[in-house]
Design an enzyme around this catalytic site. Sequence first.
Site, PDB file in Angstrom:
ATOM      1  N   ASP A 116     -29.266  51.971 -12.455  1.00 36.07           N
ATOM      2  CA  ASP A 116     -29.317  50.546 -12.397  1.00 36.07           C
ATOM      3  C   ASP A 116     -28.050  49.928 -12.490  1.00 36.07           C
ATOM      4  O   ASP A 116     -27.198  50.251 -13.554  1.00 36.07           O
ATOM      5  CB  ASP A 116     -30.266  50.368 -13.911  1.00 36.07           C
ATOM      6  CG  ASP A 116     -30.402  48.642 -13.886  1.00 36.07           C
ATOM      7  OD1 ASP A 116     -29.532  47.898 -13.107  1.00 36.07           O
ATOM      8  OD2 ASP A 116     -31.129  48.356 -14.602  1.00 36.07           O
ATOM      9  N   HIS A 117     -27.532  49.383 -11.399  1.00 36.61           N
ATOM     10  CA  HIS A 117     -26.135  48.979 -11.126  1.00 36.61           C
ATOM     11  C   HIS A 117     -25.719  47.807 -12.198  1.00 36.61           C
ATOM     12  O   HIS A 117     -24.612  47.651 -12.409  1.00 36.61           O
ATOM     13  CB  HIS A 117     -25.814  48.475  -9.769  1.00 36.61           C
ATOM     14  CG  HIS A 117     -24.707  49.059  -9.296  1.00 36.61           C
ATOM     15  ND1 HIS A 117     -23.510  48.691  -9.855  1.00 36.61           N
ATOM     16  CD2 HIS A 117     -24.271  49.240  -8.046  1.00 36.61           C
ATOM     17  CE1 HIS A 117     -22.258  49.118  -9.190  1.00 36.61           C
ATOM     18  NE2 HIS A 117     -22.804  49.467  -7.916  1.00 36.61           N
ATOM     19  N   ARG A 118     -26.660  47.361 -12.843  1.00 38.06           N
ATOM     20  CA  ARG A 118     -26.477  46.203 -13.923  1.00 38.06           C
ATOM     21  C   ARG A 118     -25.943  46.962 -14.943  1.00 38.06           C
ATOM     22  O   ARG A 118     -24.976  46.621 -15.678  1.00 38.06           O
ATOM     23  CB  ARG A 118     -27.748  45.631 -14.362  1.00 38.06           C
ATOM     24  CG  ARG A 118     -28.370  44.813 -13.460  1.00 38.06           C
ATOM     25  CD  ARG A 118     -29.834  44.155 -13.961  1.00 38.06           C
ATOM     26  NE  ARG A 118     -30.513  45.403 -14.390  1.00 38.06           N
ATOM     27  CZ  ARG A 118     -31.854  45.126 -14.767  1.00 38.06           C
ATOM     28  NH1 ARG A 118     -32.246  43.864 -15.093  1.00 38.06           N
ATOM     29  NH2 ARG A 118     -32.695  46.067 -15.028  1.00 38.06           N
TER      30      ARG A 118
END
Lengths: 410, 505
Positions: free
Chosen positions: B477-479
């Site tokens: 999850d690039h967040r």
Amino acid sequence: MAGQLPTTEFDDIPDALLDELESLAHDRGEGQLGMVQLLDEDGHFNSGSHFSEHAKRLTSDELRGLYRDMATIRRFDAEATALQRQGQLALWVPVRGQEAAQIGSGRATRPEDYLFPTYREHGVALTRGVELGELLRLFRGVSNGGWDPRETNFHLYTLVLAAQVPHAVGYAMGIQRDAARAAAAGRDSGAQAVPSPAVVAYFGDGASSEGDIHESMVFAASFKSPVVFFCQNNQWAISVPTEVQSRIPLHHRAKGYGFPGLRVDGNDVLAVHAVTEWALARARSGKGPVLIEAYTYRQGAHTTADDPTKYRLSEEEQAWLVKDPIARFEKYLRAEGYADDAFFADVAAEGDALAAKSRKDVLAFEAPSLAEAMSHVYAERHPLVEEEIAWHLGYESGFADDESAKEGGH
Amino acid sequence: MSKQIFNLPDVGEGLTEADIVSWKVKPGDTVAINDILCEIETAKSLVELPSPYEGTVLELLAPENETIEVGSPIIAIGTAGEVPGPGGANDGGAATSAVPAPSAAPAPAASAPTAPTAAPASSAVAEALNAPVPQMQEPGVESGPLVGSGPKADAVKRRPRKQPPTSPSSTVNSSSQQAVTLPGRVDSSAGSAEATPAPEPDTAVARLLTRVLAKPPVRRIAKELGINLADVPATGARGEVTRADLESYQAQREREIAAAPTFWEPAKKPQDQRVEVVPVRGVRKATAKAMVDSAFSAPHVSIFVDVDASRTMEFVQRLKKSRDFEGIKVSPLLILAKAVVWAAARNPSVNSEWVGTPNGDEIHVKHFMNLGIAAATPRGLLVPNIKNAQDLSLKELAVALNDLATTARAGKTKPGDMQGGTLTITNIGALGIDIGTPIINPGEVAIVAFGTIKLKPWVVSGEVIPRWITTLGGSFDHRVVDGDLSARFMADVAAIMEEPALLLD
């Protein structure tokens, strides 16, 4: 005596009997089985045989007793078969059809005689006074024996085919040695007249093919041991017919060993009784063994785990039903006026009561504890056995469920 | 007291099942002890079952022509006067007070001379001597067992052990002072009472304990069908694979195989008949929702790395041979699981959760690892997780993986087993796939995909030699996880796969 080879002439046998046996053996007539028979299928008495005199000596009480025993064991056998089908016995070995061979021979023995059965001699057990319910302990899996053979001189059942026959001959040879010792002592003390026992070794046509039988017969013949080889030829060794086992009638084999052999109608209780009594008397008198081939038929399955319809035809079974030992003897008793309807009703009621009692006994049997099961490994306490019991009790106590309280058992 | 149940007995020696060919009684009939109830067919014979009870037939509990296991109830019989039918006798309990009724059972007829036929053939000696050699049946032509004898096999039953096990010496009587020890259990209770791992069974016993339970006929059928019993979900009372389990497994397999050639519908058929409508329910529905939520809320970034897993393969082989791991299933997945736990500790952000709150978004970093394992099950895709995987030794982890897989395959995974995951592994290599881009399990920020391991040409020190190669894939999850962090995490996992000895640090 010493050094004298056994002969096949059997000097001790009266000429009349020898002639009868020889003529039976060589009768090649169609349908002739060459066997001693006193009662035919319709219950007619044949007074022409050497053995007729034996039968004529039986009292009416003894005759009715023979019938009572046969009917009782058949009823018990039916109950035990049902108990197996109801899951109460692991296995049962039906005796149906062989009642005359068993009751006739068993009733011919004396209390001091010792009998070695196979696993099917329920009728013989009855004649020896074994509590019939006790027979079922073995088949319920709660005992390796079930009765004390010393009380009845009826040995424990042997499940290994033919293994009991060398035991029987060994026992008979032991009797000879005991007698020799007693005779030696008797000469010193002057005492005498101890009854001389004989031994009966039961086996079947299937077991007759086993090596144990050969060895036993060799020893018994060589030592002229007081043993009667009683072979119930019920025609089927599980699924193998007798014709496959022997190219000659089984009783002919005796001559090869050097003792007399004869075939008797195993469905004729009078003939079986007479022939066995004669053979036992001969054995007791030191003249050696006799092979009796009781020609009979196993009407049911080999065991409850067997299905005879897979290997034999119903026509054959029907043909043998006509020769049924109990129906035949009932005809004889009625015809001669030895028994009436009241007697037969009485016997049937007694059989039902015995069956009910046996059923109750079986359901009440308790499984032996582990300690009991292992208590017969050695005659006396043994440290290794005790250690193993202790280990096992420890192992059992490690289980979380309550069942661990019960140990051993079925 | 009034209702007695007759269970199917073993009428042979060691039979496990039988078919009821025909019932001879019906509800309402009065039966006496030894009256024939039914005819059954076993592997050995056709036999009639006599009644062990007297009374009125309340209910037939087993249908005709179905295979019944020994011990199953087949008929309920109430004491005389009992009314059959629903509610007739509900006080249950198979009372075993089989009080025999004297004279209830009719004695069998003494004889029935009906069809007199010829007596057995002449036994004339000459004839017998010239008789042909008996015909033996051609080997292999035998139609079935004629008779049976042999030891009755007791049902295999696994009984729970006390925990911790009681010392056997406490029950040993004083006459035997020798220390009696249970093999293999000597050290199991030493010291560690906290984590309560299952006591390790003795090695010889272990094989038996881990063996799939099934009765011999079931084993035989499985062998004939080429089914591995371990693949069949077991529903037996003692955890054994039953015949029914095997049959349903086989039916499922056959359906799938049989469906293949008839799958395509001809073009001339109406269009709506060429489309099969499958309602989306249950696990399918949950999976769909989770994947949409994840794919469209968490921006995925996926990276891949090829790994020389030869040392992992060697390590697995050594573990398999070690006494300590005897009876425990060991696979490369175990090493990967350990590697993921190890690498997550060095890169904690991958073991976290994106949480939206009214006061703004938060990242919850988990200082524990509930390691999810994606499993294809009869119910669909499930992701049960191993709680607190960080606390497990290699061996405990191996046991946990086995248990998890077994439970999932049996369709017995509980909801609690699937909640609270922190990071997931999906073993797509088990299906022979090299690698893919996995979708993150909702509530997590990372997932590792494990490709198949196979021998491939590999360059080592300038030479091409065959090595065991696999590909690891990860989605993040690039967040939460930036490229460099995800790369470091994957590199750490790969490093362990290349050199499992690093786990020792």
